[in-house]
Design an enzyme around this catalytic site. Structure first.
Site, short mmCIF file in Angstrom:
data_model
loop_
_atom_site.label_atom_id
_atom_site.label_comp_id
_atom_site.label_asym_id
_atom_site.label_seq_id
_atom_site.Cartn_x
_atom_site.Cartn_y
_atom_site.Cartn_z
N THR A 58 -0.93 7.50 -1.14
CA THR A 58 -2.10 7.37 -1.60
C THR A 58 -3.12 6.47 -1.10
O THR A 58 -4.19 6.22 -1.26
CB THR A 58 -2.11 7.41 -3.14
N ASP A 84 0.00 -2.94 12.75
CA ASP A 84 0.54 -3.57 11.54
C ASP A 84 0.70 -5.08 11.68
O ASP A 84 1.72 -5.50 12.29
CB ASP A 84 1.90 -2.81 11.05
N ARG A 138 1.00 -1.07 -0.03
CA ARG A 138 -0.14 0.01 0.08
C ARG A 138 1.00 1.28 -0.03
O ARG A 138 1.86 1.44 0.91
CB ARG A 138 -0.97 -0.03 1.24
N ASP A 185 4.31 -6.37 10.60
CA ASP A 185 5.42 -5.96 11.68
C ASP A 185 5.29 -6.85 12.79
O ASP A 185 6.13 -7.34 13.33
CB ASP A 185 5.12 -4.52 12.16
#
Length: 207
Positions: free
Chosen positions: A107, A198, A103, A201
């Site tokens: 944006t 995340d 991603r 992560d």
């Protein structure tokens, strides 16, 4: 909208442990694999069966076996890899495809960088990705599969945001979504709230 929220007590208990910020990568990976296996029972509930004659130690019998199309598990890199082992423990004969998307941090749009699939003819595809946030990556992954001739697709996620569910449902109304939790919303950075951070992560111990 075909949304299935799997609220089994064991799944919700394990998900709560995963959400805790003090849960380390090793426990996070183990819990994700366990939840994936449990969710897999529901995702595959509608697999067709056919009769098959067998011999038990006592005598002949008629059993049941899975019939029809074969299954392909498709993790979306990189976090989707954390769900692969759980699904393969449940369905050892499944084929595996891999889709690479990331991603764009500015944006929030998905960027494709890899796609490797087995033969797509007459197969059921299950896309696995722990987080359904904006929905852009999942929708893009499904589009990639359809462009390669895949017709039967399910999406399996751990935690979802309403925005992501809406995005995928709008782009692919024929795809059923399975999730363990539908959280509140996305924050300004595109993270699910309350979410679990995340997933990539936390799986791999990176930041």
């Amino acid at each position: 909208m075909a949304l299935h929220i799997i609220s089994h007590p064991l799944i919700q208990h394990k998900l709560t442990l995963m959400r805790r910020k003090e849960t380390g990568s090793g426990d996070f990976r183990r819990l994700l694999e366990e939840i994936t296996l449990l969710m897999g029972y529901e995702v595959t509930r509608d697999l067709p069966l056919e009769p098959v004659p067998i011999e038990t130690p006592i005598g002949p019998a008629e059993g049941q076996r899975i019939a029809g199309r074969k299954i392909v598990i498709v993790p979306v890199l990189r976090a989707g890899l954390g769900m692969l082992d759980g699904m393969l423990k449940l369905i050892p004969s499944a084929r595996v495809g891999v889709i690479g998307l990331f991603r764009d941090p500015k944006t929030l749009e998905p960027v494709e960088y890899y796609c490797k699939l087995p033969d797509t003819a007459d197969r059921d595809f299950i896309v696995v990705d722990p987080m359904l946030a904006t929905g852009g990556s999942s929708a893009a992954a499904i589009t990639m599969l359809k462009k390669r001739g895949v017709q039967h697709i399910k999406l399996m996620c751990l935690v979802s945001a309403p925005e992501g569910v809406e995005c995928v449902s709008r782009a692919h109304p024929d795809v059923e979504i399975y999730t363990a939790a539908l959280d509140d919303h996305l924050n300004e950075h595109g993270y699910i709230v309350p979410g679990l951070g995340d997933a990539g992560d936390r799986i791999f111990g990176t930041k």
